[in-house]
Design a protein around this motif. Structure first.
Motif, mmCIF file in Angstrom:
data_model
loop_
_atom_site.group_PDB
_atom_site.id
_atom_site.type_symbol
_atom_site.label_atom_id
_atom_site.label_comp_id
_atom_site.label_asym_id
_atom_site.label_seq_id
_atom_site.Cartn_x
_atom_site.Cartn_y
_atom_site.Cartn_z
ATOM 1 N N GLY A 1 -1.845 7.881 -0.177
ATOM 2 C CA GLY A 1 -2.814 7.321 -1.129
ATOM 3 C C GLY A 1 -4.200 7.054 -0.600
ATOM 4 O O GLY A 1 -5.046 6.502 -1.323
ATOM 5 N N GLY A 2 -4.492 7.398 0.660
ATOM 6 C CA GLY A 2 -5.858 7.311 1.155
ATOM 7 C C GLY A 2 -6.206 6.038 1.903
ATOM 8 O O GLY A 2 -7.387 5.796 2.175
ATOM 9 N N ARG B 1 -5.106 -0.866 -10.336
ATOM 10 C CA ARG B 1 -5.941 -0.037 -11.213
ATOM 11 C C ARG B 1 -6.428 1.245 -10.537
ATOM 12 O O ARG B 1 -7.125 2.047 -11.154
ATOM 13 C CB ARG B 1 -7.143 -0.857 -11.675
ATOM 14 N N HIS B 2 -6.066 1.451 -9.287
ATOM 15 C CA HIS B 2 -6.549 2.608 -8.533
ATOM 16 C C HIS B 2 -5.907 3.898 -9.057
ATOM 17 O O HIS B 2 -4.715 3.924 -9.372
ATOM 18 C CB HIS B 2 -6.209 2.425 -7.055
ATOM 19 N N PRO B 3 -6.667 4.976 -9.140
ATOM 20 C CA PRO B 3 -6.108 6.260 -9.615
ATOM 21 C C PRO B 3 -4.918 6.737 -8.794
ATOM 22 O O PRO B 3 -3.988 7.345 -9.339
ATOM 23 C CB PRO B 3 -7.291 7.231 -9.488
ATOM 24 N N LEU C 1 0.820 -1.213 0.000
ATOM 25 C CA LEU C 1 0.000 0.000 0.000
ATOM 26 C C LEU C 1 0.856 1.266 0.000
ATOM 27 O O LEU C 1 0.599 2.196 -0.765
ATOM 28 C CB LEU C 1 -0.924 0.000 1.219
ATOM 29 N N GLU C 2 1.871 1.285 0.843
ATOM 30 C CA GLU C 2 2.661 2.511 1.025
ATOM 31 C C GLU C 2 3.653 2.761 -0.093
ATOM 32 O O GLU C 2 3.856 3.906 -0.510
ATOM 33 C CB GLU C 2 3.411 2.436 2.357
ATOM 34 N N LEU C 3 4.285 1.703 -0.606
ATOM 35 C CA LEU C 3 5.366 1.856 -1.578
ATOM 36 C C LEU C 3 5.023 1.350 -2.968
ATOM 37 O O LEU C 3 5.362 1.990 -3.961
ATOM 38 C CB LEU C 3 6.616 1.126 -1.076
ATOM 39 N N ARG D 1 -13.470 -9.646 3.357
ATOM 40 C CA ARG D 1 -12.563 -8.551 3.704
ATOM 41 C C ARG D 1 -13.135 -7.245 3.160
ATOM 42 O O ARG D 1 -13.889 -7.221 2.193
ATOM 43 C CB ARG D 1 -11.174 -8.760 3.110
ATOM 44 N N LEU D 2 -12.707 -6.129 3.782
ATOM 45 C CA LEU D 2 -13.128 -4.799 3.349
ATOM 46 C C LEU D 2 -11.888 -3.944 3.143
ATOM 47 O O LEU D 2 -11.194 -3.594 4.110
ATOM 48 C CB LEU D 2 -14.055 -4.167 4.388
ATOM 49 N N LEU D 3 -11.581 -3.584 1.897
ATOM 50 C CA LEU D 3 -10.409 -2.784 1.568
ATOM 51 C C LEU D 3 -10.816 -1.526 0.825
ATOM 52 O O LEU D 3 -11.483 -1.603 -0.210
ATOM 53 C CB LEU D 3 -9.426 -3.598 0.719
ATOM 54 N N LEU D 4 -10.456 -0.372 1.357
ATOM 55 C CA LEU D 4 -10.793 0.924 0.746
ATOM 56 C C LEU D 4 -12.286 1.040 0.475
ATOM 57 O O LEU D 4 -12.725 1.587 -0.544
ATOM 58 C CB LEU D 4 -9.999 1.128 -0.553
#
Length: 470
Positions: A227-228, A292-294, A218-220, A268-271
């Motif tokens: 990135g939210g 694929r996330h902006p 997520l971070e790198l 699971r719940l992600l973003l």
């Protein structure tokens, strides 16, 4: 005498985008620098006959087996010497060696494998006619940084770029992300083989949840530190990739292995999105959505511009690449073509200071040197502070000027260039013109042609502002 616009663009093409000009490259790029670069976006050519990650696992497994047998022998009714003799008679064709020799010889072989694989990548890039692709390989290898530290990470670290990155270099980022996350080097480096779902079948006897890999994804690797995402997203992703492990000595085969018994069951719940997939499919679905996330597009496009063009990336240029990323589902080749075609990538000011690896690479290319012994490569890059796969952090090596142009670092470069200039008797003016094409009234040009000796001329050229930057 002023150089033409096409020559100036050719200099930018071979130095800013590529790994430094070889003899004849400025002339080749001059007709159409942009098209010349686009045609360089070819698969990289690495030696497939060298050891791969499976070979390394086999060697490490055998090494550990011999170490265990020797340890057991010490506690048995047999002497350690007798047990070692029996073990080595079976595994090494009858030759008897001490456990100390097994340890030393195997470690030497693993260290040699690490050096051989690292040097092969460097030498292939050094001699390549498609150095843009090799620069891109370096970029993503550093983006997905793993550190060579101990067994099996020493030699294994070098296989990540050769197996997971190189094969997906010009395709969609999502395929590279999946390949990297499943590669044994990444799994072991960030301890995911030790991660067990709290409610899984293996929870009672094995270790608990490990968040290292999920956090760095997520971070790198994808969204970026701004990135939210939040800590709960890290935990959810970590649970989704529990069971993503590597084969052990008890398993058949080697490399990546999904262990269903260690996988955390449930949704699971992600973003804010719910994932109901079972087993390995759950983590794969999350990684595809992250790719694929902006924010992933923005993060990686910003890093690409920062690497190729400037330490302070242009928002307009980043936005243009981000738009192309989203239009092509993260196709790396198409994003690179968009970078090549953008006018802000061709500004005349040299805004990037070469890292040690880039400096050594461009020097060897400029001087037409084709070979690089692994001991010498590691010696000089260690002296400069950028040894292969030794960043010591998942964030990789910095490529910002302030981290490489300190007084001691510059003195090290001066000493090295003076040595290499003395050893290699090249015409400095000729090398300067085939790599930098400087005007005859430029300060560096005058300094080089007026130097008191051949060695001084070459040292001045290699340490000039125009050669130190790209």
């Amino acid at each position: 005498m002023a150089i033409t616009a096409s020559t100036a663009h050719a200099v930018i093409a071979v130095n800013r985008f590529g790994l430094g000009a070889k003899s004849g490259e400025l002339a080749a790029a001059q007709a159409n620098p942009k098209q010349w670069l686009i045609e360089q976006l070819q698969p990289v050519s690495l030696n497939k006959e060298l050891p791969n990650s499976n070979d390394i696992f086999t060697l490490v497994t055998e090494y550990r087996k011999l170490k265990r047998q020797a340890k057991m022998a010490e506690a048995s009714i047999f002497s350690a010497k007798e047990m070692q003799a029996e073990t080595m008679t079976e595994s090494m064709g009858g030759k008897k060696k001490s456990n100390k020799n097994i340890d030393i010889n195997t470690r030497k072989l693993l260290q040699k494998t690490y050096r051989t694989l690292s040097t092969d990548t460097f030498v292939q890039a050094m001699n390549s006619d498609n150095s843009l692709s090799y620069r891109l390989l370096d970029f993503f290898s550093n983006h997905f940084s793993v550190t060579a530290n101990g067994l099996p990470m020493g030699p294994l670290s070098t296989t990540l770029e050769r197996e997971a990155i190189a094969d997906n270099l010009l395709g969609n980022f999502e395929d590279m992300l999946l390949a990297v996350t499943k590669h044994p080097a990444m799994i072991i480096y960030l301890n995911n083989e030790k991660s067990v779902g709290p409610s899984s079948k293996a929870a009672k006897k094995d270790r608990g949840l490990n968040e290292n890999l999920a956090r760095e994804i997520l971070e790198l690797h994808t969204l970026g530190v701004t990135g939210g995402y939040n800590q709960n997203d890290v935990i959810e992703l970590a649970k989704a990739i529990t069971g993503w492990s590597v084969a052990s000595r008890r398993d058949s085969g080697s490399g990546f292995m999904f262990r269903g018994g260690a996988h955390e069951p449930g949704n699971r719940l992600l973003l804010g999105k719910k994932y109901t997939q079972k087993g390995i499919k759950q983590g794969e679905a999350m990684l595809l959505d992250l790719a694929r996330h902006p924010n992933t597009a923005k993060h990686i496009c910003s890093k690409l511009v920062k690497h190729f063009i400037s330490d302070q990336p242009s928002e307009q240029l980043v936005a243009s690449l981000q738009q192309r990323w989203q239009a092509t589902n993260g196709n790396i080749k198409e994003v690179m073509i968009a970078l090549i075609n953008h006018q802000q990538a061709w500004l005349p000011q040299q805004q990037k200071f070469k890292t040690p690896r880039e400096f050594v690479m461009s020097t060897y290319r400029a001087l037409g040197m084709k070979k690089m012994p692994d001991k010498y490569l590691f010696y000089i890059l260690n002296t400069f502070g950028q040894q292969p796969m030794q960043a010591g952090s998942p964030a990789g090596y910095s490529d910002e000027q302030e981290d490489w142009n300190g007084g001691n670092a510059l003195m090290a470069r001066i000493e090295w260039t003076a040595t290499i200039s003395k050893r290699k008797r090249h015409n400095a003016e000729q090398v300067m013109q085939q790599t930098l094409a400087l005007n005859s009234d430029a300060h560096t040009y005058k300094s080089v042609v007026r130097a008191e000796s051949r060695q001084a001329a070459m040292t001045l050229m290699l340490m000039s502002p125009e050669f130190l930057r790209r």
